[in-house]
Design a protein around this motif. Structure first.
Motif, PDB file in Angstrom:
ATOM      1  N   ILE A 116       4.673   2.774   1.907  1.00 25.96           N
ATOM      2  CA  ILE A 116       5.373   3.450   1.306  1.00 25.96           C
ATOM      3  C   ILE A 116       4.314   5.023   1.722  1.00 25.96           C
ATOM      4  O   ILE A 116       3.873   4.962   1.144  1.00 25.96           O
ATOM      5  CB  ILE A 116       5.709   3.116  -0.360  1.00 25.96           C
ATOM      6  CG1 ILE A 116       5.331   1.688  -0.403  1.00 25.96           C
ATOM      7  CG2 ILE A 116       6.013   4.181  -1.517  1.00 25.96           C
ATOM      8  CD1 ILE A 116       5.838   1.226  -2.296  1.00 25.96           C
ATOM      9  N   CYS A 117       5.711   5.501   1.365  1.00 26.10           N
ATOM     10  CA  CYS A 117       4.994   7.003   2.131  1.00 26.10           C
ATOM     11  C   CYS A 117       5.712   7.779   1.441  1.00 26.10           C
ATOM     12  O   CYS A 117       6.703   8.169   0.990  1.00 26.10           O
ATOM     13  CB  CYS A 117       5.154   7.247   3.827  1.00 26.10           C
ATOM     14  SG  CYS A 117       5.038   6.255   4.818  1.00 26.10           S
ATOM     15  N   ILE A 118       4.827   9.171   0.054  1.00 22.73           N
ATOM     16  CA  ILE A 118       5.671   9.516  -1.101  1.00 22.73           C
ATOM     17  C   ILE A 118       4.828  11.424  -0.259  1.00 22.73           C
ATOM     18  O   ILE A 118       3.727  11.104  -0.543  1.00 22.73           O
ATOM     19  CB  ILE A 118       5.041   9.038  -2.083  1.00 22.73           C
ATOM     20  CG1 ILE A 118       6.083   7.835  -1.989  1.00 22.73           C
ATOM     21  CG2 ILE A 118       5.102  10.407  -3.349  1.00 22.73           C
ATOM     22  CD1 ILE A 118       5.411   6.520  -3.603  1.00 22.73           C
ATOM     23  N   GLU A 142      12.261   1.803  -7.810  1.00 20.06           N
ATOM     24  CA  GLU A 142      13.193   2.125  -6.740  1.00 20.06           C
ATOM     25  C   GLU A 142      12.247   1.706  -5.664  1.00 20.06           C
ATOM     26  O   GLU A 142      12.643   0.977  -4.778  1.00 20.06           O
ATOM     27  CB  GLU A 142      14.287   3.341  -7.455  1.00 20.06           C
ATOM     28  CG  GLU A 142      15.007   2.694  -8.495  1.00 20.06           C
ATOM     29  CD  GLU A 142      15.897   3.915  -8.620  1.00 20.06           C
ATOM     30  OE1 GLU A 142      15.789   4.913  -7.433  1.00 20.06           O
ATOM     31  OE2 GLU A 142      16.187   4.331  -9.217  1.00 20.06           O
ATOM     32  N   ILE A 143      10.850   2.687  -5.682  1.00 22.27           N
ATOM     33  CA  ILE A 143      10.989   2.690  -4.083  1.00 22.27           C
ATOM     34  C   ILE A 143      10.008   1.287  -3.999  1.00 22.27           C
ATOM     35  O   ILE A 143      10.449   0.885  -2.866  1.00 22.27           O
ATOM     36  CB  ILE A 143      10.208   4.150  -4.172  1.00 22.27           C
ATOM     37  CG1 ILE A 143      10.750   4.540  -3.703  1.00 22.27           C
ATOM     38  CG2 ILE A 143       8.603   3.727  -2.597  1.00 22.27           C
ATOM     39  CD1 ILE A 143       9.730   6.268  -4.059  1.00 22.27           C
ATOM     40  N   VAL A 144       9.443   0.772  -4.893  1.00 26.47           N
ATOM     41  CA  VAL A 144       8.431  -0.600  -4.988  1.00 26.47           C
ATOM     42  C   VAL A 144       9.185  -1.429  -4.163  1.00 26.47           C
ATOM     43  O   VAL A 144       9.325  -2.137  -3.366  1.00 26.47           O
ATOM     44  CB  VAL A 144       8.496  -0.764  -6.068  1.00 26.47           C
ATOM     45  CG1 VAL A 144       6.765  -2.166  -6.186  1.00 26.47           C
ATOM     46  CG2 VAL A 144       6.365   0.634  -6.083  1.00 26.47           C
ATOM     47  N   THR A 152       1.042  -0.926  -0.003  1.00 27.80           N
ATOM     48  CA  THR A 152      -0.167  -0.262  -0.620  1.00 27.80           C
ATOM     49  C   THR A 152       0.396   0.937  -0.052  1.00 27.80           C
ATOM     50  O   THR A 152       2.307   1.197   0.452  1.00 27.80           O
ATOM     51  CB  THR A 152      -1.482  -0.045   1.198  1.00 27.80           C
ATOM     52  OG1 THR A 152      -0.060   0.155   2.605  1.00 27.80           O
ATOM     53  CG2 THR A 152      -2.482  -0.762   1.076  1.00 27.80           C
ATOM     54  N   ALA A 153       0.099   2.936  -0.767  1.00 27.34           N
ATOM     55  CA  ALA A 153       1.353   3.728  -0.569  1.00 27.34           C
ATOM     56  C   ALA A 153       0.625   4.938  -0.762  1.00 27.34           C
ATOM     57  O   ALA A 153      -1.092   5.034  -1.172  1.00 27.34           O
ATOM     58  CB  ALA A 153       1.844   3.799  -2.345  1.00 27.34           C
ATOM     59  N   LYS A 154       0.800   5.792   0.434  1.00 22.92           N
ATOM     60  CA  LYS A 154       0.363   7.009   0.672  1.00 22.92           C
ATOM     61  C   LYS A 154       0.878   8.160  -0.594  1.00 22.92           C
ATOM     62  O   LYS A 154       2.069   8.416   0.416  1.00 22.92           O
ATOM     63  CB  LYS A 154      -0.020   7.178   1.796  1.00 22.92           C
ATOM     64  CG  LYS A 154      -0.667   8.496   2.589  1.00 22.92           C
ATOM     65  CD  LYS A 154      -2.259   8.331   2.020  1.00 22.92           C
ATOM     66  CE  LYS A 154      -2.998   9.792   2.704  1.00 22.92           C
ATOM     67  NZ  LYS A 154      -4.178   9.531   2.524  1.00 22.92           N
ATOM     68  N   VAL A 171       8.677   2.922   3.423  1.00 26.76           N
ATOM     69  CA  VAL A 171       9.126   3.357   2.607  1.00 26.76           C
ATOM     70  C   VAL A 171       8.962   4.600   2.488  1.00 26.76           C
ATOM     71  O   VAL A 171       7.759   4.405   2.349  1.00 26.76           O
ATOM     72  CB  VAL A 171       9.921   2.185   1.448  1.00 26.76           C
ATOM     73  CG1 VAL A 171      10.720   2.989   0.471  1.00 26.76           C
ATOM     74  CG2 VAL A 171      10.385   1.110   1.471  1.00 26.76           C
ATOM     75  N   TYR A 172      10.447   5.510   1.797  1.00 29.47           N
ATOM     76  CA  TYR A 172       9.839   6.785   2.005  1.00 29.47           C
ATOM     77  C   TYR A 172      10.293   7.415   0.613  1.00 29.47           C
ATOM     78  O   TYR A 172      10.995   7.019  -0.123  1.00 29.47           O
ATOM     79  CB  TYR A 172       9.701   7.921   2.808  1.00 29.47           C
ATOM     80  CG  TYR A 172      11.401   8.484   2.823  1.00 29.47           C
ATOM     81  CD1 TYR A 172      11.774   9.583   1.780  1.00 29.47           C
ATOM     82  CD2 TYR A 172      11.745   7.824   3.615  1.00 29.47           C
ATOM     83  CE1 TYR A 172      13.147  10.386   2.129  1.00 29.47           C
ATOM     84  CE2 TYR A 172      13.586   8.276   4.108  1.00 29.47           C
ATOM     85  CZ  TYR A 172      13.658   9.710   2.976  1.00 29.47           C
ATOM     86  OH  TYR A 172      15.389   9.658   2.976  1.00 29.47           O
TER      87      TYR A 172
END
Length: 150
Positions: free
Chosen positions: A51-53, A142-144, A3-5, A85-86
């Motif tokens: 994942i935090c962006i 890269e983040i994933v 999941t990502a925000k 992960v950010y």
């Protein structure tokens, strides 16, 4: 499924577009994504995501945080994101000496939260062009990959 925000601040629409590019790239890698405008978000929302962006612009001659991002930025300092992960990206104008300074500021705060850096920051001059989209897609992949390796 990861999941990502994605949280963004946009005055001209450039960072909203960047957030949409990031969201689409995440979805193409089978990540469940929630995207929110920064004034409607709470840093604690990141605690429920893998994942935090943050996508933000830099305001004014002195590289200031956007007014709508100040509370979020300050509150982010108090969140423990160990195991997350950010990534940070954003647009700015190379006319200013402090081009995309807020991107670096958010990255520094994420470091304090205990989150793992997923990719180098991406800075876009004004609106995203084809080359910027490629950089953003690489940023996301890269983040994933980093999140999958944790």
């Amino acid at each position: 499924m990861a999941t990502a925000k994605v949280v963004y601040a946009s005055m001209t629409g450039n960072n909203e577009e960047i957030a949409e590019i990031v969201e689409e790239a995440l979805e193409s890698l089978n990540v469940d994504v929630e995207t929110t405008e920064i004034s409607q978000a709470d840093p604690a929302d990141f605690e429920d995501s893998d994942i935090c962006i943050v996508c933000s612009y830099t305001y004014g001659d002195d590289g200031d945080l956007p007014d709508e991002a100040v509370d979020f930025y300050e509150d982010l300092k108090d969140i423990d994101l160990t195991g997350k992960v950010y990534g940070v990206c954003g647009s700015g104008d190379t006319f200013y000496d402090d081009f995309c300074k807020v991107v670096d500021d958010f990255a520094a705060v994420f470091e304090q939260t205990g989150a793992t850096k997923g990719s180098d920051v991406v800075k876009v001059d004004l609106s995203a062009e084809a080359e910027d989209i490629e950089h953003l897609e690489k940023f996301v992949s890269e983040i994933v990959a980093k999140q999958s390796a944790l």
